[in-house]
Design a protein around this motif. Structure first.
Motif, PDB file in Angstrom:
ATOM      1  N   PRO A 134       4.223  21.992 -22.282  1.00 28.15           N
ATOM      2  CA  PRO A 134       5.330  21.023 -22.324  1.00 28.15           C
ATOM      3  C   PRO A 134       5.079  19.797 -21.431  1.00 28.15           C
ATOM      4  N   CYS A 135       4.537  20.017 -20.223  1.00 24.83           N
ATOM      5  CA  CYS A 135       4.327  18.866 -19.322  1.00 24.83           C
ATOM      6  C   CYS A 135       3.233  17.948 -19.853  1.00 24.83           C
ATOM      7  N   ASP A 136       2.226  18.531 -20.528  1.00 28.48           N
ATOM      8  CA  ASP A 136       1.189  17.686 -21.142  1.00 28.48           C
ATOM      9  C   ASP A 136       1.842  16.742 -22.148  1.00 28.48           C
ATOM     10  N   MET A 137       2.714  17.323 -22.962  1.00 25.32           N
ATOM     11  CA  MET A 137       3.358  16.531 -24.012  1.00 25.32           C
ATOM     12  C   MET A 137       4.284  15.480 -23.405  1.00 25.32           C
ATOM     13  N   ARG A 138       4.912  15.839 -22.288  1.00 27.28           N
ATOM     14  CA  ARG A 138       5.785  14.857 -21.639  1.00 27.28           C
ATOM     15  C   ARG A 138       4.952  13.661 -21.162  1.00 27.28           C
ATOM     16  N   GLY A 139       3.769  13.945 -20.653  1.00 26.49           N
ATOM     17  CA  GLY A 139       2.874  12.867 -20.227  1.00 26.49           C
ATOM     18  C   GLY A 139       2.454  12.008 -21.402  1.00 26.49           C
ATOM     19  N   ILE A 140       2.134  12.660 -22.504  1.00 29.48           N
ATOM     20  CA  ILE A 140       1.709  11.922 -23.705  1.00 29.48           C
ATOM     21  C   ILE A 140       2.838  11.012 -24.185  1.00 29.48           C
ATOM     22  N   ASN A 152       9.194  18.946 -27.495  1.00 31.41           N
ATOM     23  CA  ASN A 152       8.827  17.520 -27.604  1.00 31.41           C
ATOM     24  C   ASN A 152       7.549  17.325 -28.426  1.00 31.41           C
ATOM     25  N   ALA A 153       6.928  18.430 -28.841  1.00 32.60           N
ATOM     26  CA  ALA A 153       5.699  18.337 -29.644  1.00 32.60           C
ATOM     27  C   ALA A 153       6.046  18.425 -31.134  1.00 32.60           C
ATOM     28  N   ASP A 154       5.035  18.362 -32.000  1.00 30.16           N
ATOM     29  CA  ASP A 154       5.302  18.463 -33.441  1.00 30.16           C
ATOM     30  C   ASP A 154       5.694  19.892 -33.832  1.00 30.16           C
ATOM     31  N   LEU A 155       5.055  20.829 -33.186  1.00 31.51           N
ATOM     32  CA  LEU A 155       5.412  22.239 -33.376  1.00 31.51           C
ATOM     33  C   LEU A 155       5.617  22.851 -32.005  1.00 31.51           C
ATOM     34  N   ALA A 156       6.603  23.723 -31.868  1.00 28.51           N
ATOM     35  CA  ALA A 156       6.815  24.421 -30.606  1.00 28.51           C
ATOM     36  C   ALA A 156       6.481  25.888 -30.814  1.00 28.51           C
ATOM     37  N   CYS A 157       5.379  26.315 -30.247  1.00 20.39           N
ATOM     38  CA  CYS A 157       4.895  27.682 -30.478  1.00 20.39           C
ATOM     39  C   CYS A 157       4.962  28.528 -29.214  1.00 20.39           C
TER      40      CYS A 157
END
Lengths: 425, 563
Positions: A134-140, A233-238
């Motif tokens: 999740p934090c990676d995606m928040r950065g993106i 926040n990503a395209d898929l949440a797995c």
């Protein structure tokens, strides 16, 4: 990397009593789905159709299969995989070879990567798929808001995350607390509040995460107060929160967050890479419950860490920063930092200045108030072990809480961007 | 498709060690090979990025400023003869000719530890064939302190530092060995008393004691080491032998030592060469100056960058054959008669030993990268009549000679031998003035360029280098300033926003240099970057305010700054 993480939250209390009286609810309802059945907002349980991927990838290898399908069917040109050099360390590597994707199946909680800054170097010049915490995606997403990453060019599979651990520390803990040779560890899992290490002889070794963390041997500090555990926040949440016993270790719970996510999932089904069924209501509820427990624990830790800091003075802050050697690593790794070489924090900072606190830090405290995603990468790389993530959050929390603004979760304009300067009469 | 990524690109990741100093920081180097972009930089280096190696037992992924910018320090060397690009084989042939045409007494081989143990050992085998031992640059020091060097070897680990009760610091960790800082922070958190001895106050210290370079430690009452003390100092080609001898005389046998090293594999090279009769650093330089030395081969050891005397570039020209075997394009490559270019350090395979005696494997993760450096050395040896070298055999021999564990997570402490009896020799060693000829009494000269109160000696100070990875590696950083005490700033009539002119008796002047006011002893000026006015580690200089504020003369007028 591609496997989902955390069947149960790190540090979470053990689940309820074993279902002696009532059999557990099934994970799924209905039959195996066709690609056209997949919809945005849908919640499913899925797995790879390939035996070896199911075996190597965590929880059925669904993530690996989606990435492999996206690459082979040309939905993306490249996939970012984590290339392991040992069970404890890995670096992100871009590949266009599907075998590299399959080889990267499986993950460890200590494999901390920084995909945001990694993606930046490619300057939106290719379509890339990757799995993210999740934090990676928040950065993106924060980079996207600053026009540095084009979300149209990337496809992201978010992985549930109860927290990550520092590789060297967990290696040491393995030896000193578990009494296990670190090189003998084959896999690890977090389940029912315990960190379980599986050794090459098939033995399982467990320690309570709470007890590990009391000695600062568990998750990284920022993970303990992180407010996003499911990467919606990503395209898929797995992830495997919500996977009931009938599919434990064999299936992944996936929620479709965007139309792109639906397209990639349909591709995995129609291309013969994965199979999915609709997740049952109890499965979805169980997932929500785990998330809720995790967030409550984070809120508690957040209070424990930050309430005492409210009384911190500038003198205390100066003391915290006195050992800074000016390496700049904190800025280099900072996922939301989009400034590049022309950054204000470095432009206004001069090593010959004698300010009590360098302008580099002062500017970064200000700058990160509306962009810090709390990933802790800055603390990880600080050669003076300054608790930078805590300091950045000290400034960011009040503003983000006041504005109910969670960085990197959606397209909302950063608060500083909304400031309108008005002429004073 | 882009310029950055093409479909046939390949990304290789190497697990390596930072070459900035001898701390031994682990780092991943990522190299992007593309067909669209052959090189990533103007110097011909590929596109490189570092990644933080968080499982490293030495640095746990943390890097200093040099390490963070490591990817920019790999401009590849190009094989050449007299400045003309040639194949590596041609450069090797020219090297062999040069060696065959010189007597052993006219040859020097230098390897300060800038490359792997395996290459150093291969170089030693060439030396054995020629009857010329490989010098590591430290011999002069050990020649003077004799048996005391038994105390300067492997001793204390970084983890020991964290649990020490008392730490005596003789280095500035912030500048010279930045990754030491966190170890000291942890020690302080656990209650350690940290005493810094030197010219500059350090924030990490619980007590700062001013000790000037020529002060005898016998006269420093605060220096009272005991069994709970860890002493951290360093060994460089410019370490003052008398100070080192005093350290060991007073603390040897009771305290623990950690001697930091400025070069990546200085500890390994030192151990491999410890039984050889080497030429000292000064001997080599003197023979170069006199013309006695005809051939010098430097193995990843840039004598020009290492030497604090700025004239070394000129001295190099006295050699008939200055030969550089180098993995990077360094200053010496530009003046060498022969350059044998080898693979970059991150592509090398083998091992290095860090300051705590930890053997760190360097594994070329990309697999079968050709070991051009090792095989160039092997080819030279073969051409001189020796046998070709086998990498596996040399690696095993090096590990055996080092007595080290190949697991980087474990440090093998060498078998405890009875430490030699410590006889007081420091009083027989030359003092600072004799060692560094430019060192004189304070205020001993006044620069002719001085405009302000020159007769009274205002602004006369001693210049010292704060050695650091950028300085040793000839890399420029944002360190183009000098440091002085507040009192010294007043004495030199410096003003905020203005610059300083620094001059020496040799006539060299650095004009308009920036300055920083630091908590440090009066009478000294420190710098981290090589200065033309400093011909030795310690030099008498005069620091005075530059006549005008650079580039802003109109502001000077408007401000009406008092002169």
């Amino acid at each position: 990397m591609s496997a989902p993480e955390n069947p149960a939250p790190a540090g979470a209390p053990p689940a309820g009593k074993p279902p002696e009286k009532k059999p557990p609810a099934p994970s799924t309802v209905g039959d195996v789905l066709k690609g056209s059945d997949i919809q945005v907002g849908g919640k499913y349980i899925g797995w790879s159709v390939r035996d070896e991927v199911r075996k190597e990838g965590g929880s059925g290898g669904l993530v690996t299969s989606i990435l492999a399908g996206a690459l082979e069917k040309g939905l993306v040109e490249h996939v970012v995989v984590l290339k392991k050099s040992s069970q404890y360390e890995a670096v992100p590597v871009l590949t266009s070879d599907v075998e590299d994707v399959y080889a990267s199946a499986g993950s460890m909680h200590m494999l901390i990567s920084n995909p945001t800054k990694y993606l930046r170097q490619f300057q939106n010049d290719a379509t890339i798929a990757l799995a993210v915490k999740p934090c990676d995606m928040r950065g993106i997403r924060e980079q996207q808001k600053r026009n540095m990453i084009d979300l149209d060019k990337i496809f992201t599979i978010g992985l549930n995350c109860g927290g990550t651990m520092m590789p060297y520390k967990i290696r040491k803990v393995t030896e000193e607390v578990y009494g296990v040779n670190p090189d003998d560890v084959r896999a690890e899992e977090i389940e029912k509040g315990k960190l379980i290490l599986e050794t090459t002889d098939g033995e399982h070794h467990a320690q309570s995460i709470d007890e590990l963390e009391e000695e600062d041997n568990g998750r990284r500090e920022n993970c303990r107060y992180c407010v996003v555990k499911i990467a919606t926040n990503a395209d898929l949440a797995c992830g495997n929160w919500g996977v009931m016993p009938d599919y434990a270790g064999k299936g992944t719970f996936v929620e479709v967050m965007t139309e792109k996510g639906a397209e990639f999932l349909r591709n995995a089904i129609d291309g013969g890479y994965a199979e999915l069924k609709v997740a049952s209501e109890p499965a979805a509820e169980a997932r929500g419950k785990v998330n809720s427990i995790m967030l409550k624990m984070s809120a508690k830790t957040k209070e424990e860490v930050f309430v005492p800091m409210q009384s911190q003075t500038m003198t205390d802050l100066k003391k915290e920063l006195e050992n800074c050697i000016g390496c700049g690593a904190c800025r280099t790794v900072c996922p939301p930092c989009a400034c590049g070489t022309e950054a204000k924090c470095t432009a206004f900072n001069d090593p010959v200045d004698n300010y009590d606190i360098s302008l580099f830090h002062m500017i970064r405290f200000l700058h990160l108030m509306d962009s810090c995603v709390g990933c802790g990468q800055c603390s990880d790389v600080c050669p003076a072990d300054i608790p930078l993530a805590r300091l950045y959050r000290k400034f960011a929390n009040p503003m983000q809480d006041e504005l109910n603004y969670v960085t990197g979760m959606d397209d909302r304009t950063p608060p500083f961007f909304e400031i309108k300067l008005e002429e004073v009469q | 498709m882009s310029d950055i990524i093409d479909p046939k690109f390949k990304e290789n990741v190497y697990s390596t060690v930072c070459h900035g100093c001898g701390f031994g920081c682990g780092v991943f180097m990522r190299e992007l090979e593309t067909q669209a972009v052959e090189t990533g930089t103007s110097c011909g280096a590929p596109i490189l990025n570092i990644d933080y190696r968080k499982a490293s037992p030495v640095n746990q992924g943390k890097l200093c400023r040099f390490g963070v910018n490591l990817a920019g320090n790999y401009c590849p060397a190009v094989s050449s003869v007299k400045g003309k690009s040639v194949s590596t084989d041609e450069a090797i042939a020219k090297t062999v000719d040069a060696l065959k045409g010189a007597k052993a007494s006219e040859i020097a081989l230098l390897s300060v530890g800038g490359t792997t143990n395996e290459e150093h050992l291969a170089f030693m085998k060439i030396g054995e064939k020629l009857g010329v031992p490989v010098s590591t640059g430290m011999t002069g020091l050990f020649k003077d302190i004799g048996k005391l060097h038994a105390y300067t070897g492997r001793g204390t680990t970084y983890e020991d530092v964290e649990t020490a009760k008392k730490i005596y610091l003789f280095v500035d960790p912030y500048v010279s060995y930045p990754l030491l800082v966190r170890r000291l922070v942890h020690a302080k958190e656990k209650g350690a008393e940290i005493v810094a001895f030197g010219l500059k106050e350090l924030p990490i210290a619980t007590q700062n004691v001013t000790v000037e370079p020529d002060t005898s430690l016998y006269d420093v009452k605060e220096f009272a080491p005991d069994a709970d003390t860890v002493i951290i100092s360093d060994l460089t080609p410019y370490t003052y032998a008398k100070r080192l001898a005093e350290l060991v005389e007073i603390a040897g046998g009771k305290s623990k030592f950690l001697f930091m090293r400025p070069f990546m594999n200085a500890t390994g090279a030192g151990y491999l060469s410890k039984h050889t009769k080497q030429q000292s650093f000064d001997d080599i330089v003197s023979k170069m100056e006199s013309g006695e030395l005809k051939v010098l081969i430097c193995l990843d050891s840039d004598l020009i960058d290492i030497c604090l005397n700025d004239n070394m570039k000129e001295t190099f020209k006295n050699l008939e054959n200055a030969i550089v075997i180098s993995s990077r394009d360094t200053t010496a490559c530009s003046v060498a008669d022969v350059v044998i270019a080898t693979e970059p350090i991150y592509k090398k395979k083998g091992s290095v030993m860090n300051a705590e005696g930890r053997l760190i494997p360097i594994t070329a993760a990309a697999g079968d990268t050709p070991l051009t450096g090792f095989y160039a050395l092997s080819a030279i040896l073969e051409a001189l009549g020796g046998s070709a070298l086998d990498f596996t055999g040399v690696h095993a021999e090096a590990v055996q000679m080092l007595g080290a564990n190949e697991d980087e997570y474990k440090i093998t402490v060498p078998e405890k031998k009875p430490q030699p009896e410590i006889k007081k020799i420091s009083d027989k060693l030359p003092d600072l003035k004799a060692v560094f000829s430019d060192f004189a009494e304070p205020k001993s000269f006044v620069s002719s360029s001085s405009k302000a109160d020159g007769e009274s000696g205002a602004g006369a100070v001693k210049h010292l280098y704060l050695t650091n990875p950028f300085l040793w590696n000839g890399v420029l950083d944002n360190d183009n300033y000098i440091e002085l005490s507040r009192c010294q700033v007043k004495s030199s009539a410096l003003l905020k926003g203005f610059t300083a002119d620094v001059s020496c008796a040799c006539g060299e002047i650095t004009k308009a240099t920036r300055f920083k006011v630091s908590p440090m002893a009066d009478g000294y000026v420190l710098s981290m970057r090589k200065q033309p006015f400093a011909k030795a580690p310690i030099t008498d200089v005069v620091v005075l305010r530059s006549p005008t504020k650079p580039n802003e003369p109109e502001i000077v007028k408007e401000c009406n700054v008092p002169q």
